[in-house]
Design an enzyme around this catalytic site. Structure first.
Site, mmCIF file in Angstrom:
data_model
loop_
_atom_site.group_PDB
_atom_site.id
_atom_site.type_symbol
_atom_site.label_atom_id
_atom_site.label_comp_id
_atom_site.label_asym_id
_atom_site.label_seq_id
_atom_site.Cartn_x
_atom_site.Cartn_y
_atom_site.Cartn_z
ATOM 1 C CE1 TYR A 33 17.219 34.099 34.085
ATOM 2 C CE2 TYR A 33 15.832 34.885 35.870
ATOM 3 C CZ TYR A 33 17.069 34.778 35.274
ATOM 4 O OH TYR A 33 18.155 35.346 35.877
ATOM 5 C CE LYS A 34 8.417 30.904 34.951
ATOM 6 N NZ LYS A 34 7.201 31.098 35.729
ATOM 7 C CG ASN A 35 12.358 31.939 24.868
ATOM 8 O OD1 ASN A 35 11.944 30.972 24.233
ATOM 9 N ND2 ASN A 35 12.920 32.972 24.281
#
Ligand code: ZN
Lengths: 323, 314
Positions: free
Chosen positions: A106-108
């Protein structure tokens, strides 16, 4: 990380022809890397495939293995796209692959960039899928910056504006402090081509925002949003009794309400004459303190000497001179 | 009161040389940036001389591609982020002359789009982070004339929001990291008149939470790296006196690993080189005694910047 059924590459017959290539970190690496065995082997085979530039099905599977071990490695994502293009691979399949690894990414940045690449190729048929996908992410993390950025890109490039304002209202009804949703709301009213722009939306949005302020006066988001609504027409704000009333109301309730004071102060600086009981509030000590701080443009700045260069425009274009 | 553990932090950063855990495995592809964070932190702590500049420069050159861009490590694809890190490290060691500035400038200018924005690499992801990267890198190389500065500025201005902040693309939410990139780029370009200093200053100073730390967006948790993104921006627009510097200093000091050195994102979390750099950088902006002064726009020591632009030897 290691899966029990995992078979090392040197024991896989279909990889017999590949000579693995170890990482070259130079003689005395600055940040030397040590590898777990599994990771090392996968990477060594990946380097070999990369060196051969082999754009095959097994190469595609190998990139999936590398991604499962280290999804932040941008080189593997680049190569995966080259392979997908060479194989003319079914992009719906690729969307499914992305689903399977989504949760840990999700935060890549790489993950989202790849997702956008796939969506762009699939074009407008992808819009509903992509919008729905970001909503799944927001269920978990309603302020995910990547997902909001992706959603805006989808709306601008693939469409799907129809339910967007309602979606913002829904998120704000769940959490009125959600600044990302406030930002998206502004995005919709200024960029959705069917809504006619800020002027057309002004009245209903002012009412919506004043309600939100009354609901949670310490919430900075609607106060900023309110200013945003009058961004190009500050003088109009001076004539809004409803806005000024809300400010005074808040000050009557909480005399140091910084957001209300801040807005009133700005309005006064733009020419508002406070004949509406405003002076009353400003005479209170708390109010005076905030106002004097706000008005004091020349407040003793403590910017260190070495940083004054920016304040004075020290750099500017002079850095453009070629040696 | 907690004090700054300079010696322990120096040892921590140097120990990364020998480290062999999973973290360093997943860091492989961004080793160039890891080296920039660690080496700049060492320089701020007056310990860069302990490192072998020749050897590091030789490794950096091995990461350069024919196109002029640098990868995050040997064998990794070129990317604008690692190209800036490479140039920054060379500037630290006064070795900018070992690279062909025109070649790097050609790579970066090739990433500028028609609307003035910059892509990070050939795959075309657009983000104001890459505009900052391009502007800072070209400025250090004195090659800003190789891009369309007017259009680059226009794009940054299009990313300015109703709240005075900036996002990654036009309309994207204001975020302290993106604000640093946009304000830093505008500062380097001499175009700070596009910033509404009071409106942005207000947004930035609201990022300080009661505990003293700074967050990156409303209603988010404080994090040491935002000490850098927020404070550097406040300094550039001359509004740093709108936050409590003492409280911020104490927040950063409380994020130190008192025993083994290094700084984490929040108290009692695990340390890493990224937050160590931003913690030390933040303290330097706060003029903490014993640290070199850091330039808020270039994120390099002030003496390095003076040497690059004015040839002053430190
Ligand atoms: Zn952080």
């Amino acid at each position: 990380m290691t899966n029990d059924n995992w078979v090392p590459f040197n024991e896989r017959p279909d990889w017999d022809d590949i000579e693995p290539v170890p990482q070259d970190d130079g003689p005395h690496p600055v940040v030397p890397i040590s590898y777990t065995e599994h990771f090392r082997e996968v990477m060594d085979y990946f380097r070999a495939i990369l060196a051969k530039d082999e754009r095959s099905l097994r190469a595609l599977q190998l990139t999936a293995e590398v991604i499962s071990l280290n999804s932040a490695n941008y080189t593997v994502w680049h190569f995966r796209r080259l392979v997908l293009e060479a194989l003319d691979y079914d992009l719906e399949e690729e969307s499914i692959f992305l689903e399977t690894i989504a949760e840990m990414n999700y935060k890549n940045y790489q993950f989202w960039q790849h997702r956008r690449w796939v969506a762009q190729k699939r074009a407008s048929v992808a819009a509903p899928d992509e919008l729905k996908y970001t909503e799944v992410v927001f269920n978990d993390d309603s302020k995910n910056y990547h997902a909001w950025s992706h959603r805006q890109w989808v709306l601008l490039n693939l469409g799907g504006w129809e339910g967007e304002l309602e979606y913002c209202s829904k998120l704000l009804s769940q959490d009125i402090y959600n600044n990302s949703a406030w930002n998206q709301r502004y995005f919709v009213i200024t960029k959705d081509p069917s809504r006619g722009g800020l002027q057309a939306m002004l009245e209903s949005e002012v009412q919506y925002t004043l309600l939100a302020i009354r609901q949670a006066p310490s919430n900075e988001s609607p106060w900023r949003y309110l200013r945003g609504l009058f961004k190009d027409d500050k003088l109009n704000l001076l004539t809004r009794n409803d806005v000024i009333t809300v400010c005074l109301e808040q000050l009557a309730e909480e005399e140091s309400s910084v957001h209300a004071l801040n807005l009133l102060l700005d309005l006064m600086a733009s020419g508002l004459v406070t004949g509406r009981g405003g002076e009353q509030c400003f005479r209170k000590p708390e109010g005076c303190k905030v106002i004097s701080e706000g008005l004091n443009q020349g407040a003793a700045s403590v910017t260190p000497q070495s940083h004054k260069r920016y304040v004075k425009g020290f750099y500017g274009r002079r850095c453009m001179n070629v040696d | 009161m907690t004090t700054f553990q300079l010696e322990k932090h120096v040892n921590y950063v140097k120990s990364l040389d020998k480290k062999s855990d999973f973290d360093s495995v997943v860091m492989e592809h961004l080793r160039m940036s890891g080296a920039y964070w660690g080496l700049t932190a060492l320089d701020l702590m007056h310990s860069l001389n302990d490192m072998d500049g020749e050897e590091i420069a030789a490794w950096i050159l091995k990461c350069q591609h024919d196109c002029g861009g640098f990868g995050g490590n040997i064998g990794h694809d070129p990317h604008i982020l690692y190209t800036l890190s490479a140039v920054q490290i060379l500037a630290l060691f006064d070795k900018l002359s070992v690279v062909d500035a025109d070649k790097i400038a050609k790579y970066i200018s090739g990433l500028q789009r028609e609307d003035g924005s910059f892509a990070g690499d050939e795959w075309g992801e657009i983000d104001t982070r890459f505009t900052y990267t391009a502007v800072s890198c070209l400025s250090l190389l004195k090659r800003l004339d190789s891009i369309n500065v007017e259009k680059a500025t226009d794009f940054l201005v299009r990313c300015r929001n109703f709240d005075g902040g900036f996002g990654c693309t036009p309309g994207a939410e204001s975020h302290a990291g993106q604000i640093f990139c946009c304000v830093g780029a505008l500062a380097i370009l001499g175009a700070l008149h596009h910033v509404d200093r009071d409106l942005l200053g207000w947004w930035l100073c609201e990022r300080q939470v009661k505990a003293g730390g700074l967050n990156g967006r409303p209603e988010k948790l404080p994090d040491v790296c935002y000490s850098w993104w927020v404070l550097s921006s406040l300094i550039i627009i001359d509004r740093a006196h709108w936050i409590s510097k003492e409280k911020l200093r104490d927040f950063i000091l409380n994020c130190q690993d008192q025993d083994r050195g290094g700084i984490s994102d929040a108290p009692d979390d695990a340390v890493d080189v990224f937050h160590t750099f931003f913690g030390v950088g933040g303290l330097s902006l706060l003029e903490y005694p014993g640290l070199k002064s850091i330039d808020p726009a270039y994120a390099l020591p002030v003496d390095v910047i003076d040497r690059v632009f004015y040839g002053q030897k430190s």
